[in-house]
Design a protein around this motif. Structure first.
Motif, PDB file in Angstrom:
ATOM      1  N   ARG A 168     -31.288 -37.215  26.974  1.00 54.79           N
ATOM      2  CA  ARG A 168     -31.450 -36.883  25.567  1.00 54.79           C
ATOM      3  C   ARG A 168     -31.433 -35.376  25.394  1.00 54.79           C
ATOM      4  NH1 ARG A 168     -35.619 -39.761  21.433  1.00 54.79           N
ATOM      5  NH2 ARG A 168     -34.427 -39.272  19.561  1.00 54.79           N
ATOM      6  N   ILE A 169     -30.679 -34.906  24.402  1.00 51.81           N
ATOM      7  CA  ILE A 169     -30.624 -33.466  24.138  1.00 51.81           C
ATOM      8  C   ILE A 169     -31.961 -33.017  23.543  1.00 51.81           C
ATOM      9  CG2 ILE A 169     -29.525 -31.624  22.812  1.00 51.81           C
ATOM     10  CD1 ILE A 169     -26.945 -33.214  22.851  1.00 51.81           C
ATOM     11  N   ILE A 170     -32.610 -32.069  24.227  1.00 54.54           N
ATOM     12  CA  ILE A 170     -33.882 -31.564  23.725  1.00 54.54           C
ATOM     13  C   ILE A 170     -33.730 -30.204  23.040  1.00 54.54           C
ATOM     14  CG2 ILE A 170     -35.260 -32.856  25.393  1.00 54.54           C
ATOM     15  CD1 ILE A 170     -35.555 -30.201  26.972  1.00 54.54           C
ATOM     16  N   LYS A 171     -32.603 -29.521  23.321  1.00 55.55           N
ATOM     17  CA  LYS A 171     -32.373 -28.230  22.687  1.00 55.55           C
ATOM     18  C   LYS A 171     -30.908 -27.860  22.835  1.00 55.55           C
ATOM     19  CE  LYS A 171     -34.538 -23.681  22.212  1.00 55.55           C
ATOM     20  NZ  LYS A 171     -35.695 -22.842  22.603  1.00 55.55           N
ATOM     21  N   VAL A 224     -29.622 -32.050  18.549  1.00 52.31           N
ATOM     22  CA  VAL A 224     -30.901 -32.289  19.196  1.00 52.31           C
ATOM     23  C   VAL A 224     -31.364 -33.697  18.830  1.00 52.31           C
ATOM     24  CG1 VAL A 224     -33.334 -31.621  19.237  1.00 52.31           C
ATOM     25  CG2 VAL A 224     -31.553 -29.868  19.250  1.00 52.31           C
ATOM     26  N   GLY A 225     -31.781 -34.452  19.837  1.00 52.80           N
ATOM     27  CA  GLY A 225     -32.176 -35.843  19.627  1.00 52.80           C
ATOM     28  C   GLY A 225     -31.116 -36.836  20.041  1.00 52.80           C
ATOM     29  N   ASP A 226     -29.884 -36.379  20.233  1.00 53.59           N
ATOM     30  CA  ASP A 226     -28.807 -37.287  20.639  1.00 53.59           C
ATOM     31  C   ASP A 226     -29.063 -37.872  22.022  1.00 53.59           C
ATOM     32  OD1 ASP A 226     -26.855 -37.635  18.650  1.00 53.59           O
ATOM     33  OD2 ASP A 226     -25.938 -35.684  19.069  1.00 53.59           O
ATOM     34  N   GLN A 227     -28.793 -39.168  22.141  1.00 52.80           N
ATOM     35  CA  GLN A 227     -28.700 -39.813  23.450  1.00 52.80           C
ATOM     36  C   GLN A 227     -27.281 -39.560  23.950  1.00 52.80           C
ATOM     37  OE1 GLN A 227     -31.085 -41.311  25.088  1.00 52.80           O
ATOM     38  NE2 GLN A 227     -32.593 -42.074  23.610  1.00 52.80           N
ATOM     39  N   GLY A 244     -26.663 -21.293  22.074  1.00 50.83           N
ATOM     40  CA  GLY A 244     -25.675 -20.463  22.753  1.00 50.83           C
ATOM     41  C   GLY A 244     -24.559 -21.239  23.420  1.00 50.83           C
ATOM     42  N   GLY A 245     -24.198 -22.392  22.857  1.00 48.82           N
ATOM     43  CA  GLY A 245     -23.120 -23.192  23.442  1.00 48.82           C
ATOM     44  C   GLY A 245     -23.563 -24.097  24.576  1.00 48.82           C
ATOM     45  N   PHE A 246     -24.844 -24.060  24.930  1.00 50.12           N
ATOM     46  CA  PHE A 246     -25.379 -24.927  25.971  1.00 50.12           C
ATOM     47  C   PHE A 246     -26.291 -25.979  25.356  1.00 50.12           C
ATOM     48  CE2 PHE A 246     -24.323 -21.102  28.362  1.00 50.12           C
ATOM     49  CZ  PHE A 246     -23.737 -21.626  29.512  1.00 50.12           C
ATOM     50  N   TYR A 247     -26.314 -27.145  25.996  1.00 48.67           N
ATOM     51  CA  TYR A 247     -27.189 -28.233  25.584  1.00 48.67           C
ATOM     52  C   TYR A 247     -28.085 -28.591  26.758  1.00 48.67           C
ATOM     53  CZ  TYR A 247     -23.984 -28.467  21.686  1.00 48.67           C
ATOM     54  OH  TYR A 247     -23.221 -28.132  20.584  1.00 48.67           O
ATOM     55  N   TYR A 248     -29.367 -28.743  26.471  1.00 49.47           N
ATOM     56  CA  TYR A 248     -30.338 -29.014  27.520  1.00 49.47           C
ATOM     57  C   TYR A 248     -30.769 -30.469  27.400  1.00 49.47           C
ATOM     58  CZ  TYR A 248     -29.891 -24.091  28.015  1.00 49.47           C
ATOM     59  OH  TYR A 248     -29.345 -22.854  28.217  1.00 49.47           O
ATOM     60  N   PHE A 267     -39.653 -32.552  22.435  1.00 52.99           N
ATOM     61  CA  PHE A 267     -40.607 -32.524  23.533  1.00 52.99           C
ATOM     62  C   PHE A 267     -40.968 -33.947  23.945  1.00 52.99           C
ATOM     63  CE2 PHE A 267     -41.087 -28.453  21.477  1.00 52.99           C
ATOM     64  CZ  PHE A 267     -41.162 -27.573  22.553  1.00 52.99           C
ATOM     65  N   TYR A 268     -40.906 -34.182  25.237  1.00 51.76           N
ATOM     66  CA  TYR A 268     -41.191 -35.499  25.797  1.00 51.76           C
ATOM     67  C   TYR A 268     -42.689 -35.732  25.862  1.00 51.76           C
ATOM     68  CZ  TYR A 268     -41.442 -39.156  29.410  1.00 51.76           C
ATOM     69  OH  TYR A 268     -41.711 -40.300  30.118  1.00 51.76           O
ATOM     70  N   VAL A 269     -43.143 -36.881  25.341  1.00 54.54           N
ATOM     71  CA  VAL A 269     -44.551 -37.253  25.401  1.00 54.54           C
ATOM     72  C   VAL A 269     -44.768 -38.282  26.503  1.00 54.54           C
ATOM     73  CG1 VAL A 269     -46.522 -38.196  24.121  1.00 54.54           C
ATOM     74  CG2 VAL A 269     -44.824 -36.795  22.930  1.00 54.54           C
ATOM     75  N   THR A 270     -44.079 -39.420  26.366  1.00 49.74           N
ATOM     76  CA  THR A 270     -44.113 -40.477  27.365  1.00 49.74           C
ATOM     77  C   THR A 270     -42.908 -41.363  27.101  1.00 49.74           C
ATOM     78  OG1 THR A 270     -45.494 -42.223  28.347  1.00 49.74           O
ATOM     79  CG2 THR A 270     -45.566 -41.990  25.947  1.00 49.74           C
TER      80      THR A 270
END
Length: 294
Positions: free
Chosen positions: A7-10, A43-46, A13-17, A208-211
């Motif tokens: 899942r994209i969290i951020k 952000v949020g994409d699977q 600058g052309g990068f996806y985390y 942000f990942y919770v669980t």
């Protein structure tokens, strides 16, 4: 190359985390296929990524999985609900601003949870007053991040969902995030190290990942609200307390402001609709009407 989902969290600058099921964060570039299809990862994409280097945690983003929802402002995907966080004290809640937040979530078709934080700073009488004002507006919780009061009860409402945080500065969003995501600083640090930036500030939407299947989204897009594009004549539909009075007024299409024999105004006088909510409604009605006029 091995393919994994995450899942994209951020995105910056052309990068996806991308956060994978094992808790790793991969720095990824998006393939040109997305530009050709006029798709933009959010952000949020699977997503599906091709891993380039496991040790360096790098990869290429090759597929965006189907979205359950999409927001334009802030640009994000697969958000299930909003948590509107206001301080019960220090600063005192601004009812007009709070109502703007709730109306905006309604316009976005996001179920809203309203949380009053810093309840350790108010009396039981003040708490009852806030409850009386907003009991008919949405799901309502009273919490104190400082002493943990109400936080574990709230966890059940977050479980299995992606919740976007909304609210003004001073409400305690950072402390709230740190409570449910104790690893958020480490997660932010891992991204910051890759992009060569300092510590986290909310300039970009971030997940942000919770669980398991549970995420909180921090975003700069929900710190202030602007309803200028809204039709003032439709404002009444965004106050749930008014719903049962629709059609009960003397005049059809009553907007509950200056008309006589108004069921909503009678309910305000009877105390079944809070005076504060009604006064806020009248203020916003006139504000929107003025914008429309000029």
């Amino acid at each position: 190359m091995n393919r994994i989902t995450g899942r994209i969290i951020k995105g910056i600058g052309g990068f996806y985390y991308v956060h994978d099921e094992e808790g790793r964060i991969f720095e990824c570039r998006a393939r040109g296929i997305f530009r050709n299809k006029k798709q933009k990862p959010l952000v949020g994409d699977q997503v599906v990524i091709e891993v380039i280097d496991y040790d360096q945690a790098t990869g290429n983003l090759v597929e965006i999985l189907p979205r359950s929802s999409e927001l334009i402002r802030p640009a994000s995907a697969n958000v299930d609900q909003a948590l509107v966080l206001f301080a019960a004290k220090d600063p005192d809640p601004n009812y007009i601003l709070l109502d703007k937040f709730l109306i905006t979530m309604n316009l976005l078709e996001l179920p809203a949870i309203l949380c009053f934080n810093k309840t350790d700073c108010i009396t039981e009488e003040e708490r009852k007053r806030l409850h009386q004002i907003y009991r008919g507006a949405c799901e309502l919780h009273f919490i104190s991040v400082k002493n943990g009061s109400g936080m574990e009860e709230l966890r059940a409402y977050l479980q299995g969902k992606t919740t976007v945080l909304a609210g003004p500065s001073g409400a305690g969003k950072s402390s709230f995030l740190n409570y449910f995501c104790p690893d958020s600083q480490a997660q932010t640090g891992a991204v910051s190290e890759k992009i060569g930036r300092g510590r986290h500030t909310t300039r970009h939407s971030e997940l942000f990942y919770v669980t398991d299947d549970t995420y909180l989204m921090d975003t700069p897009g929900f710190s202030s609200m602007d309803l200028k594009d809204m039709d003032y004549r439709e404002l009444r539909y965004y106050y749930p307390e008014f719903d049962s009075h629709e059609g009960q007024c003397r005049f059809q299409g009553c907007v509950h402001v200056s008309e006589p024999d108004c069921s909503v105004k009678a309910a305000v006088e009877a105390g079944t609709i809070s005076r504060e909510r009604y006064d806020s409604y009248c203020y916003l009605y006139e504000e929107l009407r003025h914008i429309k006029k000029y």
